[in-house]
Motif scaffolding. Structure first.
Motif, short mmCIF file in Angstrom:
data_model
loop_
_atom_site.label_atom_id
_atom_site.label_comp_id
_atom_site.label_asym_id
_atom_site.label_seq_id
_atom_site.Cartn_x
_atom_site.Cartn_y
_atom_site.Cartn_z
N HIS A 182 37.99 42.89 48.76
CA HIS A 182 37.85 42.42 47.38
C HIS A 182 37.54 40.93 47.36
N HIS A 216 36.65 50.17 44.09
CA HIS A 216 38.10 49.89 44.16
C HIS A 216 38.69 50.24 42.81
N ASP A 270 38.01 47.58 35.77
CA ASP A 270 36.58 47.34 35.47
C ASP A 270 35.65 48.10 36.42
N HIS A 271 36.22 48.85 37.34
CA HIS A 271 35.43 49.73 38.21
C HIS A 271 35.82 51.20 38.05
N HIS A 294 40.45 48.64 40.41
CA HIS A 294 40.61 47.78 39.24
C HIS A 294 39.97 48.47 38.04
ZN LIG Z 1 38.20 43.97 41.22
#
Ligand SMILES: [Zn+2]
Length: 331
Positions: free
Chosen positions: A176, A113, A117-118, A115
Motif C-alpha cells: 500500500h 486491497h 475506496d477500492h 480500503h
Molecule cells: Zn488504500
C-alpha cells in the motif's frame, strides 16, 4: 499604547485573513495540468479489449465475451459520510453506472486491497453481475458481508493466475502507498452500513492482464516491492498516483523505475488521482490540494516521461476505450 494595540490588532487580522486564504487554497480542487491528454473513446472491435474507467482505480476490461474488473467504487459517498458517518453501496448508482458501461456480466472482480475506496461496492457489483470476487482474506470478508456466497470468492496471496476466456490475469503482491491510514485486516464478514474505517487494508495487489498477446499492468496503489516486476514486460501501465506528493521526489523516481521502467511500458494511464468524495456523475477533479497535490505529482512524472519517451494519457469516464488503439498511441 492605544496606537500600538491598534497596530497589533491589524497585524493579527491580516495574519488571520492570510491563514484563511491559505486554508481555502489548500482545500480547493486544482485543475489538471495544461496539456493533459485523454485517450480517445471508441469501442474495440469484437474480440479486442475495450477498457472502461469508473474513477479512482475502478476499471473494466471486456472483449465482447468476457469481462474482468479491477476494484469497485461506484457509490463514492461524500466527505461527511466517510469521515463522520457510514458508507453503503447505492443500488441505483451501481445499476446506472453498470448499465452505462455495458457491464451486465462480469467473470472476475479483482480487489487490490480492502480500503473502502477500492472494495466497498465489490459485493454489490458481484451480486448484479455474477462475478467471482478475488482478493485478500479481508476482501473475502467484504464479499461475504455483502451476501456473496463463499463459492464465489477466492483468496489470493500473490502469484496466482486466473483465466476468463482469452483473459489471463496474474495477481502480484505489492504494498500500500506509504502512510496507510487504515491498516490491519478484516476478520469477520463486513456488513453495510459500515464505517469507512472498518475497511482495513488487508494486503495489496497489482494485476497483470494478458489478452491475445497484449499485456497491461494495473498498479492500484502507489508503492512497490523492489523487483516485483522482474521479467514482466507490458504495453501499458494503469498507474496509481495518489499519495505520491506526500513523499519526497525520490520516491516517485523509485516508483517509476519499479513499475514503468522495469516493465518497458510506453504508455502510462494515471489512476487514483481524482477526488472520490465527489459523485461519478460530475466531471472528475483532482484530489483537494490539502489531501494530495496531484499537479505536483504530474510535474514530477513529466520529467520521467520525457526522459524515457513514455506517454501519459488519461482515461475518459465510463466511455469505452479500445485498448489496442490506446497502446498504439503510446508507441
Ligand atoms: Zn488504500
Amino acid at each position: 499604547v492605544k496606537r500600538w494595540a491598534k497596530r497589533i490588532g491589524l497585524v493579527v487580522a491580516a495574519l488571520l485573513v492570510l491563514l484563511i486564504a491559505y486554508g481555502a487554497w489548500r482545500f480547493r480542487h486544482p485543475a489538471l495540468p495544461a496539456g493533459t491528454k485523454l485517450l480517445a473513446s471508441s469501442p474495440a472491435a469484437s474480440g479486442d479489449v475495450t477498457v472502461r474507467f469508473m474513477g479512482t482505480t475502478t476499471l473494466a476490461f471486456s472483449d465482447g465475451h468476457n469481462t474482468v474488473m479491477i476494484d469497485a467504487l461506484l457509490t463514492r459517498p461524500d466527505m461527511r459520510a466517510v469521515m463522520f458517518g457510514t458508507v453503503q453501496s447505492d443500488p441505483a448508482i451501481i445499476a446506472d453506472v453498470l448499465q452505462r458501461a455495458s457491464l451486465d456480466k462480469i467473470d472476475l472482480l479483482f480487489v487490490s486491497h480492502s480500503h473502502y475506496d477500492h472494495a466497498m461496492d465489490a459485493a454489490a457489483v458481484a451480486a448484479r453481475t455474477g462475478a467471482v470476487v478475488v482478493g485478500s482474506a479481508s476482501t473475502q470478508q467484504v464479499a461475504l458481508g455483502g451476501g456473496i456466497p463463499l463459492s464465489r470468492t477466492r483468496i489470493v496471496k500473490g502469484g496466482e493466475t486466473f483465466a476468463a476466456g482469452a483473459f489471463k490475469v496474474t495477481v502480484i503482491r505489492s504494498l500500500h502507498s506509504p502512510g496507510d491510514r487504515i491498516p490491519g485486516t478484516i476478520a469477520a464478514p463486513l456488513h453495510q452500513p459500515a464505517k469507512a474505517s472498518d475497511y482495513k487494508e488487508g494486503g495489496t495487489f497489482a494485476f497483470l492482464i494478458e489478452h491475445n498477446g497484449q499485456r497491461i499492468l494495473v498498479h492500484p496503489s502507489a508503492n512497490f516491492v523492489t523487483g516485483m516486476y522482474r521479467g514482466v514486460r507490458t504495453d501499458a501501465v494503469f498507474l496509481a498516483t495518489g499519495g505520491l506528493s506526500l513523499q519526497p521526489a525520490k520516491f516517485t523516481q523509485d516508483y517509476w523505475r519499479e513499475t514503468v521502467e522495469a516493465t518497458g511500458a510506453k504508455l502510462v494511464v494515471p489512476i487514483h488521482w481524482d477526488d472520490f468524495l465527489q459523485p461519478l456523475d460530475q466531471p472528475l477533479q483532482p484530489l483537494r490540494i490539502f489531501l494530495d497535490d496531484i499537479p505536483q505529482t504530474m510535474t514530477r512524472l513529466d520529467v520521467l516521461t520525457a526522459r524515457d519517451g513514455v506517454k501519459i494519457r488519461y482515461m475518459p469516464v465510463i466511455a469505452p476505450v479500445a485498448l489496442g488503439a490506446a497502446i498504439k498511441s503510446g508507441e
